[in-house]
Design an enzyme around this catalytic site. Structure first.
Site, short mmCIF file in Angstrom:
data_model
loop_
_atom_site.label_atom_id
_atom_site.label_comp_id
_atom_site.label_asym_id
_atom_site.label_seq_id
_atom_site.Cartn_x
_atom_site.Cartn_y
_atom_site.Cartn_z
N HIS A 25 -44.26 5.77 63.76
CA HIS A 25 -45.68 5.53 63.48
C HIS A 25 -46.39 4.83 64.63
CE1 HIS A 25 -44.52 6.74 59.44
NE2 HIS A 25 -45.71 7.29 59.51
N ASP A 84 -41.19 13.50 58.33
CA ASP A 84 -40.13 13.07 57.41
C ASP A 84 -39.22 14.23 57.02
OD1 ASP A 84 -40.31 10.28 57.01
OD2 ASP A 84 -42.22 10.58 56.01
N CYS A 88 -49.26 18.45 58.14
CA CYS A 88 -49.88 17.28 58.75
C CYS A 88 -48.87 16.43 59.52
CB CYS A 88 -50.61 16.44 57.71
SG CYS A 88 -49.54 15.89 56.38
N GLU A 117 -42.01 16.58 52.09
CA GLU A 117 -41.39 15.82 53.19
C GLU A 117 -39.91 15.58 52.93
OE1 GLU A 117 -44.12 12.59 54.66
OE2 GLU A 117 -44.47 12.36 52.53
C1 PEP Z 1 -44.92 13.22 57.83
O1 PEP Z 1 -43.92 12.66 57.38
O2 PEP Z 1 -44.88 14.29 58.46
C2 PEP Z 1 -46.25 12.61 57.64
C3 PEP Z 1 -47.34 13.24 58.01
O3 PEP Z 1 -46.29 11.36 57.09
P1 PEP Z 1 -45.99 10.03 57.94
O4 PEP Z 1 -45.88 10.41 59.39
O5 PEP Z 1 -47.11 9.08 57.70
O6 PEP Z 1 -44.70 9.57 57.36
MG MG Z 2 -44.19 11.06 55.96
#
Ligand code: PEP
Ligand code: MG
Length: 573
Positions: free
Chosen positions: A190, A456, A503, A432
């Site tokens: 992140h 994920d 996403c 995910e």
């Molecule tokens: C993902 O896991 O691809 C996602 C978009 O969520 P995050 O990156 O916030 O875990």
């Molecule tokens: Mg995620």
């Protein structure tokens, strides 16, 4: 010196290094001779006085800038420093056990924290964190480490650190940090994701950067190649300056596509949306040509604070984002705290394996009041724009049913009170977790849309921690298993007449664009800076050729065969 890491966020920057000390404590026990006891105690008392001075100073600086109401934390710190328990217990240990002050203090703090962990009272649990902070501050003085505060950092530097947490990133923006380099992390951690959102070039997973680089060193940070060059020679410097200029020109050229649709040459249109962490990113998302927000990571509202955000505060945030992105839509993802995203302390005991622990929807289903407050705020805001709701980390239909039943409960409460909301609000699930991918046929029946969170999904399918630089070479978006899962999800959702978006970071990587078009995804949501390049690829591809490419690679039996097919197709088209 050239350090090789992993690209965290694109862009080339040249500047001065500022190294943050690693805040980890490896405290050894030393037995001291009786004649050293007095000296050890005075060393401990000196450290306490220094911490006190530091806090008093920081407190008055803060009060003069933003007022007294924000000084509570410092008041709490001062009370802890005054408290006799820490002092007396630590000094007694030094005297009786004849140990060094660092070890005695650590033992004392650990004992106090253990006592606190048995308490149920949330307020007292919060105080435990303050005690730990103070303990670390005293330890820093004992160990001769300078105190660090982002406030004191010079503007415009390149930050080098062992780790930067997602919660630290707002300070990077405030301090106009040019770029950052960390020892740990992978491209979908992140911290890297936020760096891309803030358009701060970053290299992660450098392993030893914070040890090898010194504050004041001149650095070239190449976020595209994942490389940091320390004290470069003139030729290298000139070379990079030229590359920097070329990149800026290319960005300007791509930005001219801003108002053109993301449509293939044979007419298939893909919706390109942006991922945001904070509402301030909306203007930049739209400026890069986003057709809405495909993922609003709301957990950032829950970070860097001691109390949960109220329904009213959340309502204002969701309403303002919805209004700004109109006529496009915003997909508000419900709270996804946990794993590497640490926010308000909910009093959860340290987990052994937080990535597989109480995070995201699991956490919301446990702390229902938090979930319900958020859903109420989202629903109330839904009359001010085009809002969709999305649940993170759904692992199967059972969990989805539970989340939907809480949503229905909140809707019913609003109806009874006569509070308006969009009765037809669309609800989606993120896929995910492999179990959700494998049951996406069942999940698709119960939602309006699906968005694939590859960050994920790849992590859990391949059993590769997305933030661990030691295994990041195994993190393969094009692994045959991932391609099969993606294909299966899209086919399942389409059978139910539902649209599918993505996403995860894979959506914004131009290397995968043709494959994602060919798989049949309708929407791609990514960091705003990635939109122009992805759009350019879509506009120069044909849907037909992309589908053929996917058909061929789905038949590949090894990674090398798969890569060969991609290369061959590139030459053909
Ligand atoms: C993902 O896991 O691809 C996602 C978009 O969520 P995050 O990156 O916030 O875990
Ligand atoms: Mg995620």
């Amino acid at each position: 010196m050239v350090l090789k890491g992993i690209s965290g966020s694109p862009g080339i920057v040249i500047g001065e290094a500022f190294v943050l000390e690693k805040q980890e404590y490896c405290i050894y026990r030393h037995t001291i001779s009786p004649d050293k006891v007095r000296k050890e105690i005075s060393r401990f008392r000196d450290a306490i006085s220094k911490v006190k001075e530091e806090i008093v100073e920081a407190r008055s600086r803060l009060i003069s800038r933003i007022g007294k109401s924000h000084a509570q934390l410092f008041d709490a710190y001062l009370l802890i420093l005054e408290d006799k328990a820490i002092r007396t217990e630590t000094e007694n240990r030094i005297i009786k056990e004849r140990v060094n002050a660092e070890f005695a203090l650590q033992e004392t703090i650990e004992r106090i924290l253990k006592t606190f962990s048995l308490l149920k009272d949330e307020y007292l649990k919060e105080r435990a964190r303050d005690i730990q902070d103070i303990g670390h501050k005293i330890l820093n003085y004992l160990l001769g480490r300078p105190p660090f505060s982002f406030e004191e950092m010079k503007e415009g530097v390149i930050v080098v650190a062992h780790n930067i947490t997602p919660a630290d990133t707002p300070y990077l923006k405030a301090k106009k940090v040019k770029g950052f380099a960390t020892d740990v992390g992978g491209p979908t951690s992140h911290t890297a994701i936020v760096a891309r959102s803030l358009e701060i070039p970053a290299v992660v997973g450098l392993k030893e950067a914070s040890r090898l680089i010194k504050t004041g060193d001149t650095l070239i940070l190449d976020g595209d190649q994942g490389v940091v060059i320390v004290d470069p020679d003139e030729v290298t410097l000139e070379n990079y300056k030229r590359q920097q200029r070329i990149k800026i020109q290319e960005m300007e050229r791509l930005e001219s596509l801003k108002d053109l649709p993301a449509v293939t040459i044979d007419g298939r249109e893909i919706e390109l949306a942006a991922n945001i962490e904070v509402p301030e990113e909306v203007p930049s998302a739209l400026a890069h040509g986003a057709q809405g927000i495909g993922l609003f990571r709301t957990e950032y509202i829950f970070m860097n604070r001691e109390e949960l955000p109220s329904e009213e505060e959340q309502f204002e945030v969701y309403k303002s984002v919805a209004e700004k992105v109109m006529p496009y839509s915003v997909i508000i993802r419900t709270l996804d705290l946990g794993a590497d995203k640490i926010g308000v302390d909910l009093g959860i005991e340290r987990e052994r394996n937080p990535i597989m622990g109480l995070r995201a929807i699991r956490l919301c289903l446990k702390f229902r009041h938090i979930f319900k407050t958020q859903l109420r705020a989202i629903l109330r805001a839904s009359v001010y724009g085009n809002i969709k709701i999305m649940y993170p980390l759904i692992s199967g239909v059972g969990e989805l049913d539970l989340a939907n039943s809480v949503l229905e409960e909140v809707k019913q409460e609003l109806r009874i009170k006569g509070i308006p909301f969009n009765e037809k609000i669309e609800v989606g699930a993120m896929i995910e977790v492999p179990s959700a991918a494998l049951t996406s046929d069942l999940i698709a029946k119960k939602v309006d849309f699906i968005s694939i969170g590859t960050n994920d999904l790849i992590q859990y399918t391949l059993a590769v921690d997305r933030v661990n630089e030691n295994v990041i070479h195994l993190y393969e978006p094009l692994h045959i298993s991932i391609l099969r899962l993606l294909h299966q999800i899209v086919v399942n959702a389409h059978k139910e007449g539902k649209w599918v978006g993505m996403c995860g970071e894979m959506a914004g990587d131009p290397a995968f664009t043709k494959i994602l078009i060919g798989l049949g995804l309708e929407e791609l949501s990514m960091s705003a800076i990635s939109i122009p390049k992805v759009k350019q690829i879509i506009r120069s591809s044909s849907y037909k050729e992309c589908k053929e490419l996917v058909e061929d690679i789905l038949g590949a039996e090894s990674r090398s065969e798969l890569l060969k097919i991609i290369k061959r197709k590139e030459r053909e088209y």
